[in-house]
Design an enzyme around this catalytic site. Structure first.
Site, PDB file in Angstrom:
ATOM      1  N   HIS A 489       0.833  -1.208   0.000  1.00 28.39           N
ATOM      2  CA  HIS A 489       0.000   0.000   0.000  1.00 28.39           C
ATOM      3  C   HIS A 489       0.869   1.259   0.000  1.00 28.39           C
ATOM      4  O   HIS A 489       0.703   2.138  -0.858  1.00 28.39           O
ATOM      5  CB  HIS A 489      -0.916  -0.024   1.232  1.00 28.39           C
ATOM      6  CG  HIS A 489      -1.817   1.154   1.350  1.00 28.39           C
ATOM      7  ND1 HIS A 489      -3.156   1.112   1.032  1.00 28.39           N
ATOM      8  CD2 HIS A 489      -1.578   2.438   1.748  1.00 28.39           C
ATOM      9  CE1 HIS A 489      -3.689   2.302   1.229  1.00 28.39           C
ATOM     10  NE2 HIS A 489      -2.749   3.130   1.668  1.00 28.39           N
ATOM     11  N   GLU A 490       1.782   1.344   0.960  1.00 29.67           N
ATOM     12  CA  GLU A 490       2.622   2.545   1.051  1.00 29.67           C
ATOM     13  C   GLU A 490       3.562   2.650  -0.148  1.00 29.67           C
ATOM     14  O   GLU A 490       3.875   3.757  -0.604  1.00 29.67           O
ATOM     15  CB  GLU A 490       3.412   2.549   2.359  1.00 29.67           C
ATOM     16  CG  GLU A 490       2.553   2.550   3.615  1.00 29.67           C
ATOM     17  CD  GLU A 490       1.526   3.670   3.643  1.00 29.67           C
ATOM     18  OE1 GLU A 490       1.769   4.737   3.039  1.00 29.67           O
ATOM     19  OE2 GLU A 490       0.471   3.489   4.271  1.00 29.67           O
ATOM     20  N   HIS A 493       1.827   4.447  -2.903  1.00 30.10           N
ATOM     21  CA  HIS A 493       1.960   5.905  -2.745  1.00 30.10           C
ATOM     22  C   HIS A 493       3.348   6.359  -3.220  1.00 30.10           C
ATOM     23  O   HIS A 493       3.478   7.406  -3.879  1.00 30.10           O
ATOM     24  CB  HIS A 493       1.789   6.292  -1.276  1.00 30.10           C
ATOM     25  CG  HIS A 493       0.383   6.287  -0.785  1.00 30.10           C
ATOM     26  ND1 HIS A 493      -0.646   6.935  -1.436  1.00 30.10           N
ATOM     27  CD2 HIS A 493      -0.167   5.724   0.324  1.00 30.10           C
ATOM     28  CE1 HIS A 493      -1.768   6.787  -0.749  1.00 30.10           C
ATOM     29  NE2 HIS A 493      -1.510   6.055   0.309  1.00 30.10           N
ATOM     30  N   HIS A 496       3.614   6.690  -6.863  1.00 37.53           N
ATOM     31  CA  HIS A 496       2.925   7.905  -7.296  1.00 37.53           C
ATOM     32  C   HIS A 496       3.860   9.112  -7.196  1.00 37.53           C
ATOM     33  O   HIS A 496       3.845  10.008  -8.061  1.00 37.53           O
ATOM     34  CB  HIS A 496       1.691   8.110  -6.409  1.00 37.53           C
ATOM     35  CG  HIS A 496       0.620   8.941  -7.016  1.00 37.53           C
ATOM     36  ND1 HIS A 496      -0.551   9.235  -6.364  1.00 37.53           N
ATOM     37  CD2 HIS A 496       0.520   9.558  -8.224  1.00 37.53           C
ATOM     38  CE1 HIS A 496      -1.317   9.990  -7.142  1.00 37.53           C
ATOM     39  NE2 HIS A 496      -0.682  10.212  -8.269  1.00 37.53           N
TER      40      HIS A 496
END
Length: 698
Positions: A489-490, A493, A496
């Protein structure tokens, strides 16, 4: 007199020069790719650096506002965009370390800095001459030959000024200034109270009878934790690996209750770290600001620039998912209660401190699967290779550890991230384990975001921070399935941020709508229940053997276990957030009563009156998710629909990945999120893909 003035000027010049020599913030960083020189930065450097950075930025802003030439994009908007370089550098380091490597001295510094930074921000946003120039550029943005990204930047700056009180009367501007400064200070107090309250609880066990049910991995970690504090026995605290492991495995219901109560009464029982008064202040200050700016409540103010658009859009999503998952969730609770009754030989009402224990036992019974079965295959070094390798498979990027890059703690690692063609993309810092100075949870941030200046693409410095299981004296760090999912999940990010390809930092990377920012992170979690992916890195830490196909199948079969319960739990946080931020009148009631009423429609387990979620709800009271916590579920709708494209074309399909990279990851906030999404997917998302993925009847 002249000699005295000359002496004073000489002393001031010498002092400034001396500070510049000693303080690493006063000069360009002489490090690989210009990363912060953590090995040279000392606590006493922060405040002088902030003072100088604010002074420099103030001069730059005053120069822009006083420019005698007519306002243009270049001399106003672009000039503002590239101003404050030193302030960005100092803030990037200080506030990241305030979360990841804090101490009492840094917290005190942050308290002193808060009013200074709030005042500086207000001085910019309430500068009438500056706003007049911004408004002129904004009014002419569609007829002055600007590029689409430039138009977008102009609109964002105008909205920033408008949302910060620039259109208010002189009297109301002063009111806004006071409210915003007080809000900034109070949200800081809230977060620091949480960290201090979390750190001060310890449960030291010395009787082996108290350890019933706990697996060896958790016991070894508890021994190591006790030794680190100079104590003998088994220590448990409120950090994620310690708390979650105990609640899941301990057969001692009384001790589970004790630990649960400690975790869920943080900052609500009175004392120096109590947050009830801070909550009242925060919600009332936000409401006052919203009213001042012409909105009925804070949600209306905050949601204007979100994909949901307004509170009706949020409640439509929450209510739709409540209806869709409600029956499944209630049945799941009945199933766990029935199983617990069979285990105990008598009926039992499941309390909140029982849920993890009994639901995990039912999962083991139903699927023959628990964390201790998968943990040996999720050794941290292998997981790193798997997570980094997914980015290589999808986007061709590679990660090279760089030991010459300074780091802020010995456990932190720095990686040079290279594109498929060999070009440098980013520096990635990884910080995996709990420490006393680190707040709970997991997050991604940046020490520097991506932007282009004078034709040079300035690449980002990204950090991901977690609180994962530590290695012990006999074993390396072996992660739970949930911890691997959090890593993915992290890391989403981080992608991104690392793959950003914007001209302007304001529009770069994760600087997108709050209910769009979770798409790149949550989509990464989908790969973890794909056998083809697990086969690439899930090797036993001792034998090197792949995770057996039978165990992989169990993970896949159990992927939707308790999906209804978990969904309603997440929805309860969304409803609570919206309840606080749709208040029309100032709040002066009881925090716990208010919370219980807000969460009642999706409450599945008995309410424990003494507990409170709100007083530790950092996402909305000290983070950036106020009136935005629903975005996790909003993004689930997006990520399920987006991952369906990978399922259709192949989970490592490079064409699909390239489209996701170009249309979502690289574009940042340069266009409307739905425009970007439809360019990738070809249509707007619906909840259908999410319900199908979760096996919920439509």
């Amino acid at each position: 007199m002249k000699q005295l003035l000359f002496l004073l000027l000489f002393m001031t010049t010498m002092t400034t020069a001396s500070m510049a020599d000693e303080n690493p913030f006063f000069k360009p960083y002489d490090t690989p790719y210009g990363t912060p020189p953590f090995d040279k930065i000392k606590i006493e450097h922060y405040e002088p650096a902030f003072d100088e950075a604010i002074r420099q930025h103030k001069v730059e802003i005053e120069t822009i506002a006083a420019n005698p030439f007519a306002p243009t994009f270049q001399n106003t908007i672009a000039a503002m965009e590239y101003s404050g370089e030193m302030l960005n550098r100092v803030s990037g380091v200080f506030f990241n370390l305030l979360s990841a490597e804090s101490n009492d001295e840094m917290m005190m510094i942050s308290q002193r800095l808060s009013p200074k930074l709030s005042e500086h921000s207000n001085n910019i946003n309430l500068n009438e001459k500056l706003f007049a120039r911004v408004k002129t550029v904004y009014d002419n943005r569609l007829t002055s030959g600007l590029l689409p990204e430039q138009i977008r930047l102009v609109e964002k700056y105008y909205e920033q000024f408008e949302n910060s009180g620039a259109t208010l009367s002189a009297e109301d501007k002063e009111t806004y200034r006071k409210l915003s400064m007080e809000l900034s200070k109070t949200t800081l107090d809230f977060g620091q109270n949480n960290l201090k309250e979390t750190n001060r609880f310890e449960m030291l066990l010395t009787d082996e009878a108290d350890l019933a049910g706990l697996p060896v991995s958790i016991l070894e970690a508890a021994v190591a934790k006790a030794k680190s504090k100079g104590k003998e026995g088994w220590m448990f605290d409120l950090s994620a690996p310690s708390y979650i492991g105990f609640m899941k495995y301990s057969t001692r219901r009384d001790l589970r209750e004790k630990l649960y109560m400690a975790y869920n009464t943080k900052s609500v029982m009175g004392g120096e770290f109590d947050n009830k008064e801070n909550i009242q202040k925060i919600v009332n200050l936000r409401l006052q600001i919203a009213h001042l700016l012409g909105y009925g409540n804070y949600a209306g103010y905050a949601l204007k620039n979100r994909m949901a658009k307004n509170e009706e859009g949020v409640y439509n999503l929450l209510d739709q998912l409540t209806r869709a998952y409600g029956e499944t969730a209630r049945q799941e609770v009945k199933d766990v209660e029935a199983f617990a009754a069979r285990m105990e030989g008598k009926p039992i009402e499941i309390q909140p401190w029982d849920w993890s224990y009994y639901s995990d036992k039912l999962k083991d019974d139903r699927f023959d699967l628990n964390d201790e079965m998968t943990r040996p295959y999720f050794e941290l070094e292998n997981v790193k290779k798997g997570v980094f390798g997914l980015a290589t498979d999808l986007y061709g990027i590679t990660f090279v550890k760089n030991p010459s890059t300074p780091v802020y703690h010995p456990e932190v690692e720095a990686f040079d991230v290279m594109d498929a063609n060999g070009d440098f993309l980013a520096v990635l810092f990884t910080d995996f384990h709990p420490r006393e100075g680190k707040r709970s949870g997991a997050w991604m941030s940046s020490f520097k975001s991506q932007f282009v200046k004078n034709g040079v693409d300035s690449r980002p410095h990204i950090t991901i921070v977690m609180n994962f299981t530590r290695p012990t004296e006999t074993k390396p760090a072996l992660l739970t399935f949930d911890e691997v999912e959090t890593f993915l999940h992290e890391f989403g990010h981080a992608l991104h941020g690392m793959l950003a390809k914007s001209t302007y930092e304001t529009l770069s990377g994760t600087s997108v709508y709050r209910d769009f920012v979770e798409l790149p992170s949550q989509i990464m979690e989908n790969w973890l229940v794909e056998k083809e992916y697990l086969d690439k890195f899930a090797f036993h830490y001792q034998t090197g053997e792949k995770m057996p196909a039978q165990l992989v199948q169990k993970i896949i079969d159990a992927a939707n276990y308790n999906t209804g319960y978990l969904t309603l739990r997440q929805l309860s946080f969304g409803y609570l957030d919206m309840a606080w931020h749709t208040l029309q009148q100032p709040f002066d009631g009881d925090v716990r009563e208010f919370e219980q009423k807000a969460m009642r429609p999706v409450q599945l387990l008995p309410v424990v009156p003494e507990t409170s979620m709100s007083t530790a709800f950092g996402h909305i009271f000290s983070g950036g998710y106020a009136a935005g916590y629903y975005s996790y579920k909003w993004a689930e709708v997006l990520d399920a629909d987006a991952f369906a494209a990978f399922k259709e074309n192949g989970i490592f399909d490079k064409k699909t990945a390239q489209s996701f990279r170009v249309n979502i990851l690289e574009r940042g906030n340069t266009e409307e999120p739905m425009t970007l999404y439809k360019r990738f997917r070809g249509h707007e998302p619906t909840v259908g893909a999410l319900l199908e993925r979760n096996g919920v009847k439509q």
